[in-house]
Design a protein around this motif. Sequence first.
Motif, mmCIF file in Angstrom:
data_model
loop_
_atom_site.group_PDB
_atom_site.id
_atom_site.type_symbol
_atom_site.label_atom_id
_atom_site.label_comp_id
_atom_site.label_asym_id
_atom_site.label_seq_id
_atom_site.Cartn_x
_atom_site.Cartn_y
_atom_site.Cartn_z
ATOM 1 N N THR A 191 -119.347 -18.233 -3.226
ATOM 2 C CA THR A 191 -117.919 -17.992 -3.443
ATOM 3 C C THR A 191 -117.085 -19.248 -3.194
ATOM 4 O OG1 THR A 191 -118.340 -15.768 -2.602
ATOM 5 C CG2 THR A 191 -116.048 -16.433 -2.796
ATOM 6 N N PRO A 192 -116.148 -19.560 -4.081
ATOM 7 C CA PRO A 192 -115.233 -20.680 -3.838
ATOM 8 C C PRO A 192 -114.309 -20.375 -2.657
ATOM 9 C CG PRO A 192 -115.047 -19.876 -6.108
ATOM 10 C CD PRO A 192 -115.916 -18.927 -5.375
ATOM 11 N N THR A 193 -113.860 -21.425 -2.002
ATOM 12 C CA THR A 193 -113.017 -21.278 -0.812
ATOM 13 C C THR A 193 -111.762 -22.124 -0.948
ATOM 14 O OG1 THR A 193 -115.010 -20.978 0.531
ATOM 15 C CG2 THR A 193 -113.002 -21.557 1.704
ATOM 16 N N VAL A 194 -110.656 -21.583 -0.459
ATOM 17 C CA VAL A 194 -109.398 -22.324 -0.403
ATOM 18 C C VAL A 194 -109.011 -22.469 1.065
ATOM 19 C CG1 VAL A 194 -106.959 -22.393 -1.041
ATOM 20 C CG2 VAL A 194 -108.640 -21.439 -2.647
ATOM 21 N N LEU A 195 -108.876 -23.722 1.518
ATOM 22 C CA LEU A 195 -108.416 -24.007 2.874
ATOM 23 C C LEU A 195 -106.900 -24.162 2.836
ATOM 24 C CD1 LEU A 195 -111.026 -26.770 3.788
ATOM 25 C CD2 LEU A 195 -111.130 -24.350 4.392
ATOM 26 N N VAL A 196 -106.211 -23.520 3.776
ATOM 27 C CA VAL A 196 -104.750 -23.570 3.831
ATOM 28 C C VAL A 196 -104.348 -24.205 5.159
ATOM 29 C CG1 VAL A 196 -102.615 -22.231 3.696
ATOM 30 C CG2 VAL A 196 -104.660 -21.445 2.473
ATOM 31 N N PHE A 197 -103.568 -25.299 5.082
ATOM 32 C CA PHE A 197 -103.153 -26.039 6.271
ATOM 33 C C PHE A 197 -101.644 -25.887 6.474
ATOM 34 C CE2 PHE A 197 -106.978 -28.015 4.674
ATOM 35 C CZ PHE A 197 -107.747 -28.166 5.829
ATOM 36 N N PRO A 198 -101.242 -25.314 7.608
ATOM 37 C CA PRO A 198 -99.804 -25.186 7.879
ATOM 38 C C PRO A 198 -99.187 -26.541 8.213
ATOM 39 C CG PRO A 198 -101.066 -24.435 9.765
ATOM 40 C CD PRO A 198 -102.054 -24.765 8.681
ATOM 41 N N GLY A 199 -97.878 -26.599 8.128
ATOM 42 C CA GLY A 199 -97.173 -27.823 8.481
ATOM 43 C C GLY A 199 -97.132 -28.039 9.989
ATOM 44 N N ALA A 200 -96.591 -29.182 10.405
ATOM 45 C CA ALA A 200 -96.468 -29.500 11.838
ATOM 46 C C ALA A 200 -95.678 -28.391 12.517
ATOM 47 C CB ALA A 200 -95.774 -30.839 12.025
ATOM 48 N N GLY A 201 -96.190 -27.929 13.640
ATOM 49 C CA GLY A 201 -95.538 -26.854 14.382
ATOM 50 C C GLY A 201 -95.912 -25.472 13.881
ATOM 51 N N GLY A 202 -96.589 -25.402 12.733
ATOM 52 C CA GLY A 202 -96.996 -24.120 12.172
ATOM 53 C C GLY A 202 -98.337 -23.665 12.714
ATOM 54 N N THR A 203 -98.659 -22.428 12.423
ATOM 55 C CA THR A 203 -99.932 -21.845 12.871
ATOM 56 C C THR A 203 -100.667 -21.270 11.668
ATOM 57 O OG1 THR A 203 -98.963 -19.658 13.224
ATOM 58 C CG2 THR A 203 -98.929 -21.192 15.110
ATOM 59 N N ALA A 204 -101.920 -20.929 11.895
ATOM 60 C CA ALA A 204 -102.688 -20.257 10.847
ATOM 61 C C ALA A 204 -101.988 -18.955 10.462
ATOM 62 C CB ALA A 204 -104.108 -19.995 11.337
ATOM 63 N N GLU A 205 -101.447 -18.260 11.449
ATOM 64 C CA GLU A 205 -100.738 -16.997 11.185
ATOM 65 C C GLU A 205 -99.489 -17.226 10.335
ATOM 66 O OE1 GLU A 205 -101.919 -17.899 14.163
ATOM 67 O OE2 GLU A 205 -103.258 -16.258 14.755
ATOM 68 N N SER A 206 -98.761 -18.297 10.619
ATOM 69 C CA SER A 206 -97.546 -18.550 9.839
ATOM 70 C C SER A 206 -97.888 -18.925 8.393
ATOM 71 C CB SER A 206 -96.689 -19.642 10.484
ATOM 72 O OG SER A 206 -97.318 -20.905 10.434
ATOM 73 N N ALA A 207 -99.043 -19.535 8.164
ATOM 74 C CA ALA A 207 -99.456 -19.886 6.805
ATOM 75 C C ALA A 207 -99.745 -18.637 5.975
ATOM 76 C CB ALA A 207 -100.685 -20.797 6.845
ATOM 77 N N ARG A 208 -100.095 -17.539 6.625
ATOM 78 C CA ARG A 208 -100.346 -16.290 5.899
ATOM 79 C C ARG A 208 -99.091 -15.787 5.195
ATOM 80 N NH1 ARG A 208 -102.699 -11.447 8.666
ATOM 81 N NH2 ARG A 208 -102.971 -10.823 6.514
ATOM 82 N N ARG A 209 -97.929 -16.181 5.690
ATOM 83 C CA ARG A 209 -96.674 -15.709 5.086
ATOM 84 C C ARG A 209 -96.471 -16.225 3.670
ATOM 85 N NH1 ARG A 209 -93.334 -17.556 9.798
ATOM 86 N NH2 ARG A 209 -94.545 -16.644 11.468
ATOM 87 N N LEU A 210 -97.296 -17.167 3.239
ATOM 88 C CA LEU A 210 -97.197 -17.665 1.862
ATOM 89 C C LEU A 210 -97.555 -16.583 0.846
ATOM 90 C CD1 LEU A 210 -98.816 -21.179 2.232
ATOM 91 C CD2 LEU A 210 -96.421 -20.672 1.734
ATOM 92 N N GLY A 211 -98.267 -15.568 1.289
ATOM 93 C CA GLY A 211 -98.629 -14.470 0.393
ATOM 94 C C GLY A 211 -99.758 -14.800 -0.573
ATOM 95 N N LEU A 212 -100.697 -15.629 -0.150
ATOM 96 C CA LEU A 212 -101.796 -16.044 -1.027
ATOM 97 C C LEU A 212 -102.911 -15.005 -1.149
ATOM 98 C CD1 LEU A 212 -102.170 -19.752 0.158
ATOM 99 C CD2 LEU A 212 -100.995 -18.912 -1.887
ATOM 100 N N GLU A 213 -103.015 -14.095 -0.195
ATOM 101 C CA GLU A 213 -104.159 -13.175 -0.156
ATOM 102 C C GLU A 213 -104.318 -12.307 -1.409
ATOM 103 O OE1 GLU A 213 -104.302 -11.331 3.810
ATOM 104 O OE2 GLU A 213 -103.521 -13.261 4.491
ATOM 105 N N PRO A 214 -103.273 -11.696 -1.941
ATOM 106 C CA PRO A 214 -103.484 -10.885 -3.161
ATOM 107 C C PRO A 214 -103.984 -11.729 -4.337
ATOM 108 C CG PRO A 214 -101.324 -10.423 -2.203
ATOM 109 C CD PRO A 214 -101.896 -11.582 -1.458
ATOM 110 N N HIS A 215 -103.486 -12.952 -4.454
ATOM 111 C CA HIS A 215 -103.904 -13.836 -5.550
ATOM 112 C C HIS A 215 -105.370 -14.252 -5.380
ATOM 113 C CE1 HIS A 215 -99.724 -14.002 -6.719
ATOM 114 N NE2 HIS A 215 -99.413 -14.345 -5.482
ATOM 115 N N ALA A 216 -105.736 -14.606 -4.163
ATOM 116 C CA ALA A 216 -107.119 -15.013 -3.894
ATOM 117 C C ALA A 216 -108.064 -13.831 -4.091
ATOM 118 C CB ALA A 216 -107.233 -15.568 -2.479
ATOM 119 N N ASP A 217 -107.653 -12.654 -3.657
ATOM 120 C CA ASP A 217 -108.489 -11.469 -3.792
ATOM 121 C C ASP A 217 -108.750 -11.159 -5.271
ATOM 122 O OD1 ASP A 217 -109.837 -9.210 -2.451
ATOM 123 O OD2 ASP A 217 -108.386 -8.021 -3.577
#
Length: 159
Positions: free
Chosen positions: A72-98
């Motif tokens: 399976t292909p993988t997409v790594l998502v990197f938040p900005g300075a001060g951001g967290t992995a949890e805050s990067a989820r707010r981009l809403g990428l999961e439905p598109h990736a799924d």
Amino acid sequence: SWASAEMAPRPHRINATLRQCMGSSILVIRLACLVLVSATAARGAVEVRTLQVDGIERRYLIALPRAAKVPTPTVLVFPGAGGTAESARRLGLEPHADRRGLILVYAQGVRRNWSGERDLAYVRAVIEDVARRDRADPRRVFATGMSDGGFFVGALACK
């Protein structure tokens, strides 16, 4: 008008029949709701994972697609300075990736930052971990990031 008194509906029979149908309908509705809630929870679930990199415990979040071709292909998502992995989820990428059968990995920087060799070793370890555990294709890894995370993606591309 009814042709005969025998053909006329009897209220007590109608009420009993309605109660029986309503009881069955409510059961079906409850089961349908239970199935929908279960499916939504499984699809929307994001797992927190940890690994040791250079003696430091690091973490990442992973969202696996419901159906995907292996490897399976993988997409790594990197938040900005001060951001967290949890805050990067707010981009809403999961439905598109799924929909596209992609694994999403939300990376977490040390002290909410991205810097140099330490983080390059972390990214290598994450890719190896996901490839081993989830049958991700280590040759088809993509990256995106916001702000400082975007600059780090540029550094990754140069390595």
